[in-house]
Design a protein around this motif. Structure first.
Motif, PDB file in Angstrom:
ATOM      1  N   VAL A 218      -6.529  -0.378   5.348  1.00  0.00           N
ATOM      2  CA  VAL A 218      -7.965  -0.140   5.039  1.00  0.00           C
ATOM      3  C   VAL A 218      -8.498   0.817   3.659  1.00  0.00           C
ATOM      4  CG1 VAL A 218      -8.234   1.937   6.323  1.00  0.00           C
ATOM      5  CG2 VAL A 218     -10.034   0.085   5.797  1.00  0.00           C
ATOM      6  N   SER A 219      -7.133   1.671   3.128  1.00  0.00           N
ATOM      7  CA  SER A 219      -7.829   2.298   1.868  1.00  0.00           C
ATOM      8  C   SER A 219      -7.491   1.815   0.589  1.00  0.00           C
ATOM      9  CB  SER A 219      -6.995   3.763   2.310  1.00  0.00           C
ATOM     10  OG  SER A 219      -7.464   4.718   3.654  1.00  0.00           O
ATOM     11  N   ARG A 220      -6.464   0.874   0.817  1.00  0.00           N
ATOM     12  CA  ARG A 220      -6.489   0.281  -0.009  1.00  0.00           C
ATOM     13  C   ARG A 220      -7.169  -1.201  -0.532  1.00  0.00           C
ATOM     14  NH1 ARG A 220      -1.443  -0.158  -3.617  1.00  0.00           N
ATOM     15  NH2 ARG A 220      -1.783   2.146  -3.292  1.00  0.00           N
TER      16      ARG A 220
ATOM     17  N   LEU B 284      -4.112   3.243  -7.697  1.00  0.00           N
ATOM     18  CA  LEU B 284      -4.397   3.682  -6.355  1.00  0.00           C
ATOM     19  C   LEU B 284      -2.927   4.443  -6.257  1.00  0.00           C
ATOM     20  CD1 LEU B 284      -4.312   0.036  -6.972  1.00  0.00           C
ATOM     21  CD2 LEU B 284      -6.573   1.364  -6.424  1.00  0.00           C
ATOM     22  N   TYR B 285      -3.123   5.538  -5.147  1.00  0.00           N
ATOM     23  CA  TYR B 285      -2.819   6.105  -4.371  1.00  0.00           C
ATOM     24  C   TYR B 285      -2.408   5.797  -3.205  1.00  0.00           C
ATOM     25  CZ  TYR B 285      -4.248   9.568  -7.298  1.00  0.00           C
ATOM     26  OH  TYR B 285      -4.699  10.289  -9.074  1.00  0.00           O
TER      27      TYR B 285
ATOM     28  N   PRO C  49       1.394  -1.573   0.066  1.00  0.00           N
ATOM     29  CA  PRO C  49       0.324   0.213  -0.092  1.00  0.00           C
ATOM     30  C   PRO C  49       0.131   1.596  -0.060  1.00  0.00           C
ATOM     31  CG  PRO C  49       0.123  -0.923   2.217  1.00  0.00           C
ATOM     32  CD  PRO C  49       0.543  -2.023   0.927  1.00  0.00           C
TER      33      PRO C  49
ATOM     34  N   ARG D 263     -15.785  -1.133   3.251  1.00  0.00           N
ATOM     35  CA  ARG D 263     -14.964  -0.144   4.973  1.00  0.00           C
ATOM     36  C   ARG D 263     -15.814  -0.546   6.040  1.00  0.00           C
ATOM     37  NH1 ARG D 263     -11.651   3.842   5.540  1.00  0.00           N
ATOM     38  NH2 ARG D 263     -11.698   4.520   3.541  1.00  0.00           N
TER      39      ARG D 263
ATOM     40  N   GLY E 110      -1.397   5.070   0.820  1.00  0.00           N
ATOM     41  CA  GLY E 110      -2.641   5.327   1.846  1.00  0.00           C
ATOM     42  C   GLY E 110      -2.197   3.634   3.054  1.00  0.00           C
ATOM     43  N   LYS E 111      -3.299   3.697   3.805  1.00  0.00           N
ATOM     44  CA  LYS E 111      -3.100   2.318   4.698  1.00  0.00           C
ATOM     45  C   LYS E 111      -3.473   1.611   3.908  1.00  0.00           C
ATOM     46  CE  LYS E 111      -3.882   5.427   9.167  1.00  0.00           C
ATOM     47  NZ  LYS E 111      -4.747   6.132   9.675  1.00  0.00           N
TER      48      LYS E 111
ATOM     49  N   THR F  40      -9.985  -0.504  -0.221  1.00  0.00           N
ATOM     50  CA  THR F  40     -11.930   0.412  -0.959  1.00  0.00           C
ATOM     51  C   THR F  40     -10.989   0.661  -1.110  1.00  0.00           C
ATOM     52  OG1 THR F  40     -11.088   2.025   0.834  1.00  0.00           O
ATOM     53  CG2 THR F  40     -12.463   0.740   1.916  1.00  0.00           C
ATOM     54  N   ALA F  41      -9.806   0.911  -2.172  1.00  0.00           N
ATOM     55  CA  ALA F  41      -9.883   1.003  -3.700  1.00  0.00           C
ATOM     56  C   ALA F  41      -9.655   0.136  -4.141  1.00  0.00           C
ATOM     57  CB  ALA F  41      -8.381   2.323  -3.275  1.00  0.00           C
TER      58      ALA F  41
ATOM     59  N   LYS G  76     -15.615   1.321  -2.290  1.00  0.00           N
ATOM     60  CA  LYS G  76     -16.156   1.659  -0.777  1.00  0.00           C
ATOM     61  C   LYS G  76     -16.830   1.533   0.459  1.00  0.00           C
ATOM     62  CE  LYS G  76     -15.415   6.499  -2.702  1.00  0.00           C
ATOM     63  NZ  LYS G  76     -15.671   7.759  -2.994  1.00  0.00           N
TER      64      LYS G  76
END
Length: 650
Positions: free
Chosen positions: A206-208, A200-201, A184, A218, A203-204, A210-211, A215
């Motif tokens: 969980v963000s990866r 995909l930027y 991530p 989450r 991040g944490k 959901t990306a 969404k």
């Protein structure tokens, strides 16, 4: 006799090795992305054309290579990862075998551009069928860009075995997901035919997640972590209520390397035992950090298999970690032994205690009375319910007469059996269309099913809103309404797929839904068949669909839930059954859209369903082999009322 054993040329040896390493375009994507990760890249860009059959390009901003290293990287067993056999037990990099680029260059045309930060110019190499075509200096950016063109151009047999673009693209997405989840902290982007699929930027975790998956994931995740001297576990598990029947959303990473391990998967499933059905699979992304000396990853060229020196301990730790996460997030059922349900203030009904009159009960809250005065050994004072607090004068009137009415409605003395048989006690809560008008045109095969009475002469009624009881000439017949409707719909959908003319009903308000890229590629693969079933939809950018119509015999369904459930069921059948695709599609939609247990039917609807069932190709069984009906013969019914033999003895 002359010697017959000889060394194979490198080009042939590389093609043989490529058979294990490069199985399809997704294999190339995996190897090139792993090389980019090992080069300590912070940005990785993947470009795909025609599902990788024409072009697979991976661009990174890693450390790059010198001219000598670039040329040597295409030789067999040339690697920068290990130096001795001892290094095999201390591997943290993705690659180490030195086979990937040599195998890829043996079956494709490869163009390599690479440059180190300290060099003024980079290098450009062109390889084809293991032969060096071009090598020259090149002005390029720092990092490495590898373009693989015309995969399997010199192995026609292998190229002919490639699947459709949609199938191959789904495999590419699977590989992309696995590597993107493991890192991530790296930016990843994916383009297919000049269309952005993912961006995909960093991040944490969980963000990866959901990306990649959406969404809505989450709120479906629970954090899981456990530290022991042997291994460390960290990641996320899905909530039990969000488990699916299809596998594919289960990810194990050992030292950031994706692995398949049935034994460890069983540990997770064991932790979910009692919370999900046996045929359901929970979502999980779990990272295992372990000293490389305790594992062996040199099992298969694809490096997705792994061996532990103490699998049982690892199994137990994973199972305990998942159970702990389920418990700490209140995802497991609990019993509160401290709560007295007789004094629960949230209960809406009036609470009657034995050995107490109404005045004593009602005055308990105001006079400080307690439950012990009514025969219960408790010192807890009675608390007013929310209804009492809002309306102290007449809230009880809401519930007056309910007990009496409930008793009267359920009393055998007041149950009108004749009305129930005639359908007068039924409510019209569900209506579905049928082919009843065409029943006379459909010949019934001899010997199949049971001959029922005509609809007008046949009284039918429901039991528990699940089974239909109807008389036949030889006795009584009990029909599972969901199974029967599934059989009827299956036959209809098979005919629609065969004739390419599914009947659709237009929606007054079209529904737009968003799909995961892998599911969108699946829809593209079976688009023609979906339309033949009766769906009317338009493809939109960003993996979206606009549904404008659904099959005619499907009513009272949420269009989005229907379509997503249909795709999910098809994926499940596709993974477990080896039958024709049209059969899988018909079975999937029939199972997803059949009327459910608990649906109340009118007498007319019950009779229509029975008529449709007996007009089907196989009235006795569902498409997956479950019985649709059970017969209770007259002689068996008579036996129930015969006097037992022992009562005749004197």
């Amino acid at each position: 006799m002359e010697d017959i054993i000889q060394l194979l040329p490198d080009s042939i040896a590389n093609q043989i090795a490529a058979g294990e390493v490069v199985q399809r375009p997704a294999s190339v994507v995996k190897e090139l992305m792993e090389n980019a990760i090992d080069a300590k890249s912070r940005n990785v860009k993947v470009i795909i054309k025609n599902a990788g059959k024409i072009l697979i390009q991976v661009v990174d901003d890693g450390c790059g290579m010198s001219e000598t290293d670039a040329r040597l990287s295409f030789e067999r067993h040339a690697t920068s990862k290990i130096r001795s056999s001892d290094d095999l037990f201390s591997i943290y990099t993705m690659g180490f075998r030195g086979e990937a680029l040599a195998s890829i260059a043996a079956v494709a045309e490869v163009e390599l551009k690479t440059k180190r930060e300290q060099d003024e110019l980079g290098v450009f190499l062109c390889m084809a069928a293991s032969q060096l075509k071009t090598q020259e200096a090149n002005a390029c950016q720092n990092g490495t860009s590898i373009a693989v063109k015309n995969l399997f151009f010199n192995v026609p047999a292998r190229k002919n075995f490639l699947k459709s673009n949609a199938v191959e693209m789904r495999h590419i997405l699977d590989q992309f997901h696995r590597i993107a989840l493991a890192y991530p902290e790296v930016n990843f982007s994916l383009y297919h035919n000049d269309t952005e699929v993912y961006n995909l930027y960093t991040g944490k975790m969980v963000s990866r997640i959901t990306a990649i998956f959406g969404k809505n994931y989450r709120d479906k995740l629970a954090f899981c972590q456990e530290d022991t001297p042997l291994i460390k576990i960290k990641g996320y598990i899905g909530k039990p209520e969000n488990a699916k029947k299809t596998r594919g959303d289960q990810f194990f990473f050992v030292n950031n390397r994706y692995v398949r391990h049935g034994y460890l998967h069983h540990a997770v499933m064991n932790a979910f035992e009692g919370l999900i059905a046996s045929d359901m699979h929970p979502f999980y992304v779990l990272f295992i950090e372990i000293d490389p000396v305790h594992i062996d990853i040199n099992v298969h060229p694809t490096k997705t298999e792994i061996k532990f020196d103490d699998e049982r301990t690892v199994y137990a730790i994973i199972q305990a970690a998942v159970k702990k996460s389920l418990g700490s997030h209140n995802l497991t059922p609990t019993l509160d032994f401290q709560t007295n349900v007789n004094l629960d203030p949230t209960l809406p009904q009036r609470q009657q205690f034995p050995n107490s009159d109404t005045s004593t009960f009602e005055s308990g809250g105001e006079k400080g009375g307690n439950a012990s005065s009514s025969g219960y050994a408790s010192s807890r004072p009675y608390e007013k319910s929310p209804q009492e607090k809002r309306n102290l004068s007449n809230w009880q009137k809401i519930y007056e007469g309910l007990e009496k009415k409930a008793i009267e409605e359920n009393s055998p003395d007041t149950f009108d059996f004749d009305k129930e048989l005639k359908g007068e006690n039924s409510e019209q809560t569900l209506t579905f269309e049928s082919n009843a008008n065409n029943l006379g045109k459909q010949p019934r095969e001899e010997g199949k099913g049971l001959e029922a009475k005509p609809s007008g002469e046949r009284p039918s009624f429901q039991v528990n809103n699940q089974y239909i009881i109807t008389p036949v000439r030889s006795g009584l017949m009990m029909i599972d309404q969901q199974a029967a409707h599934e059989r009827v719909l299956y036959d209809k959908f098979v005919v629609s797929l065969k004739n390419d003319n599914g009947t659709a009903q237009q929606l007054l308000f079209p529904t737009t839904i968003s799909l995961q890229p892998a599911d969108f590629q699946l829809v593209l693969e079976i688009e023609t068949e979906i339309r033949n079933l009766g769906f009317i939809f338009e493809l939109l950018p960003d993996n979206r669909l606009e549904i404008k119509g659904v099959p005619a015999d499907i009513t009272n369904e949420n269009e989005q839930e229907l379509f997503e459930g249909f795709i999910e069921q098809f994926k499940n059948y596709q993974a477990t059954l080896k039958v024709e695709r049209e059969t899988l599609l018909a079975r999937s939609l029939a199972k997803r859209s059949a009327i459910r247990t608990g649906a109340k039917l009118t007498a007319i609807e019950m009779n229509l369903l029975v008529d449709q069932l007996f007009a089907s190709s196989n009235p006795n069984y569902t498409p997956d082999g479950r019985p649709t009906l059970v017969m209770l013969p007259l002689d068996k019914m008579k036996d129930f009322f015969e006097k037992p033999d022992f009562l005749w003895e004197t």
